[in-house]
Design a protein around this motif. Structure first.
Motif, PDB file in Angstrom:
ATOM      1  N   ALA A 212       0.814  -1.213   0.000  1.00 15.58           N
ATOM      2  CA  ALA A 212       0.000   0.000   0.000  1.00 15.58           C
ATOM      3  C   ALA A 212       0.849   1.265   0.000  1.00 15.58           C
ATOM      4  N   THR A 213       2.070   1.185   0.518  1.00 12.34           N
ATOM      5  CA  THR A 213       2.929   2.373   0.557  1.00 12.34           C
ATOM      6  C   THR A 213       4.065   2.286  -0.455  1.00 12.34           C
ATOM      7  N   SER A 216       2.862   1.458  -4.138  1.00 10.52           N
ATOM      8  CA  SER A 216       2.072   2.568  -4.661  1.00 10.52           C
ATOM      9  C   SER A 216       2.938   3.798  -4.913  1.00 10.52           C
ATOM     10  N   ALA A 335      -4.027  -2.008  -2.381  1.00 12.39           N
ATOM     11  CA  ALA A 335      -3.098  -1.375  -3.321  1.00 12.39           C
ATOM     12  C   ALA A 335      -3.759  -0.235  -4.096  1.00 12.39           C
ATOM     13  N   GLY A 338      -3.903   2.813  -1.963  1.00 13.39           N
ATOM     14  CA  GLY A 338      -2.611   3.484  -1.891  1.00 13.39           C
ATOM     15  C   GLY A 338      -2.317   4.305  -3.130  1.00 13.39           C
ATOM     16  N   ILE A 342      -1.567   8.325  -2.910  1.00 17.45           N
ATOM     17  CA  ILE A 342      -0.166   8.720  -3.030  1.00 17.45           C
ATOM     18  C   ILE A 342      -0.019  10.013  -3.833  1.00 17.45           C
ATOM     19  N   CYS A 358       7.422   6.280   2.944  1.00 14.29           N
ATOM     20  CA  CYS A 358       7.147   4.951   2.399  1.00 14.29           C
ATOM     21  C   CYS A 358       8.338   4.017   2.569  1.00 14.29           C
TER      22      CYS A 358
END
Length: 386
Positions: A212-213, A216, A335, A338, A342, A358
């Motif tokens: 997710a971080t 992304s 995902a 994210g 982002i 991240c």
């Protein structure tokens, strides 16, 4: 073979529809709608397929999911150029077929492969996935020189037909005794099974945080860095290729590598993804970014294969598909969230702050997971895994 066929079909669709945009058969906004519909179908089908695959035949779920995706491909071709709604509905069906295959495939492995050979089998499936990721764009581009978009979409349907028909037959279908349990209760039973394994919850939390971080952020920031810092698209293409090559190397290594503390080794490998946003953050030569992506791809497969193998070994056999569906639902499901967040975060806080945060999450989340009891061996007991 089934994984290779479904992987080629999955990765080819965005490129084929992209060609349709170039040919003005589909608008850019329409492309986004169709791909979003496929993602929605994927996420909606994963938990349903987990329940169905545990209650009935895993092979039957693979067959039905593959046939549904195969049938959706010509419908997408039929709707091209005149009905975006038809294309979106068909794409959702194809995404549902893709999503339903995932937990059923994971559970089917336990029915056709001996426990001692499952890590090698999972490595082979990972190798197939990475190979298709590397080959699908090039193969699609070559075929596009002799085939039109409609023919390519029909070809995607044939690949899904192969994915439906090729996998071997597993164990006989399970017959549920007693009264029918509501769907939501069966899914909750799968969640309860997952909670019995602290290592699973910790590892899933770390994986979700990294995807997710880190994933992304690099997906959004890499094109910007390639354009603004290096003034070339070569860095973008080289880094993405390097990630896949790293995954291929990781799949080959993990097919035979058996570290003593497998869980800790897998989590350390997962943390290697942090080198990708870290390299993008620093003013380094572009070859360093490419090398960082090789390490990230290597690490993700050194995590994935032991993770899948441990889940297949430790989860109750009659709840394995539901536990696997929870894995895919959390890690892949967050995902898109994210990706959505982002870009605004970069606009608000700057690319340096976002990439730094991240990278820190990618390093710290697996480290925190390693502190949870039973993660050392990815097993319920604190001793060696069975």
């Amino acid at each position: 073979m089934g994984t290779t066929a479904s992987g080629l079909a999955t990765w080819a669709l965005p490129f084929v529809l992209g060609l349709a945009v170039l040919e003005r058969e589909l608008s850019a906004a329409g492309l986004g709608v169709v791909l979003a519909a496929r993602t929605a179908g994927f996420l909606g089908a994963v938990p349903v397929a987990g329940v169905v695959a545990d209650r009935h035949s895993r092979r039957g779920v693979v067959l039905g999911a593959g046939l549904a995706a195969a049938g959706a491909a010509p419908v997408i071709a039929w709707g091209l150029g005149w009905s975006l709604a038809v294309m979106a509905v068909a794409a959702a069906v194809m995404g549902a077929g893709q999503g339903a295959c995932r937990p059923a495939f994971q559970a089917l492995v336990t029915e056709v492969v001996d426990v001692e050979r499952r890590q090698t089998a999972n490595a082979a499936m990972a190798l197939a996935t990475r190979t298709t990721t590397l080959a699908a764009p090039g193969v699609t581009a070559l075929l596009a020189t002799v085939l039109d978009t409609t023919a390519l979409l029909v070809g995607i349907g044939l690949l899904w037909l192969c994915a439906a028909l090729v996998p071997p037959r597993g164990a006989p279908a399970r017959r549920a005794d007693g009264p029918r349990v509501p769907f939501w209760r069966e899914f909750v039973d799968g969640v309860h099974e997952a909670r019995r394994h602290p290592w699973f919850l910790a590892g899933l939390g770390a994986l979700t945080a990294v995807i997710a971080t880190g994933y992304s952020a690099t997906s959004v920031a890499l094109p910007l860095i390639s354009r603004d810092r290096y003034d070339t698209e070569v860095v973008l293409a080289a880094a993405l290729t390097a990630y896949t090559v790293g995954g291929l190397i990781g799949a080959l290594v993990v097919a035979r590598w058996r570290p003593r503390s497998q869980g800790w080794a897998a989590l350390a490998a997962l943390a290697c993804y942090g080198f990708a946003p870290l390299a993008l953050l620093l003013p380094v030569p572009w070859v360093v970014i490419v090398a960082a992506y090789v390490v990230a791809g290597l690490g993700i497969e050194l995590f994935n294969v032991p993770w899948f193998t441990a889940t297949q070994r430790e989860a109750a056999p009659d709840k394995l598909a539901r536990v696997s569906s929870l894995d895919f639902l959390m890690s892949y499901g967050l995902a898109p969230v994210g990706l959505v967040l982002i870009a605004p975060a970069i606009d608000l806080f700057g690319v340096t702050a976002v990439l730094g945060t991240c990278a820190a999450v990618c390093f710290l989340a697996p480290a925190a997971a390693a502190l949870v009891p039973t993660t050392r061996h990815f097993a319920r007991s604190t001793g060696e895994s069975r």
